[in-house]
Design an enzyme around this catalytic site. Structure first.
Site, short mmCIF file in Angstrom:
data_model
loop_
_atom_site.label_atom_id
_atom_site.label_comp_id
_atom_site.label_asym_id
_atom_site.label_seq_id
_atom_site.Cartn_x
_atom_site.Cartn_y
_atom_site.Cartn_z
N ASP A 81 17.18 -80.26 -27.65
CA ASP A 81 16.39 -81.10 -26.74
C ASP A 81 17.06 -82.46 -26.65
O ASP A 81 17.51 -83.01 -27.65
CB ASP A 81 14.96 -81.26 -27.24
CG ASP A 81 14.10 -80.05 -26.97
OD1 ASP A 81 14.61 -79.06 -26.40
OD2 ASP A 81 12.90 -80.08 -27.32
N ASP A 110 6.97 -75.86 -32.00
CA ASP A 110 8.35 -76.31 -32.11
C ASP A 110 8.57 -76.89 -33.50
O ASP A 110 7.70 -77.60 -34.02
CB ASP A 110 8.68 -77.38 -31.06
CG ASP A 110 8.99 -76.78 -29.70
OD1 ASP A 110 9.31 -75.58 -29.65
OD2 ASP A 110 8.92 -77.51 -28.70
#
Length: 151
Positions: A81, A110
């Site tokens: 990310d 996550d």
């Protein structure tokens, strides 16, 4: 009558992440169950609205998917990310787990290493002052991704 989803659970997960990264929050919302359970690190949220509020915040976000595998309704993803807050660029590895039922994400978790996030933030701060120190996009990023990110 039994309903068969158009996409497999790994496809739903990958397309959902692509929609978030591409800013298509409306399509991403259609892939979530109304009462999706969401957790990013220690930040829990319930329902589509609270999760998408984070996605609509005024920052630049991208995700580079390395692997997506599924077994039944459970899907595991490995990705990088990347967040951009003005001149500060931060990127770190994330592993995610989703549960996809009838073509909708009902649970999303996550996981990441807080030490890596702290190091990524420090590198991002240094990169704001010295652009050559900014993180490079992962090898999985296409040329179009790189051009869009750098603009």
């Amino acid at each position: 009558m039994h309903y068969t989803p158009l996409w497999s659970p790994p496809d739903v997960t990958a397309r959902f992440l692509d929609c978030l990264a591409g800013g298509d929050v409306e399509l991403a919302e259609k892939m979530l169950a109304p009462q999706v359970s969401f957790r990013f690190g220690w930040l829990p949220a319930r329902g589509c609205r609270s999760m998408l509020r984070r996605a609509r915040s005024p920052r630049r976000f991208d995700t580079f998917i390395h692997n997506v595998v599924g077994d039944g309704v459970v899907v595991l993803s490995e990705r990088t990310d990347a967040y951009r807050f003005g001149p500060v660029w931060v990127q770190f590895a994330v592993c995610g787990r989703t549960r996809v039922v009838d073509g909708k994400i009902v649970e999303w978790r996550d996981y990441f290493d807080w030490a890596e996030v702290a190091g990524a933030c420090a590198r991002g701060a240094v990169g704001a002052l010295i652009p050559a120190a900014r993180p490079h996009l992962p090898a999985t990023a296409s040329r179009d991704d790189q051009a869009a990110w750098l603009s």
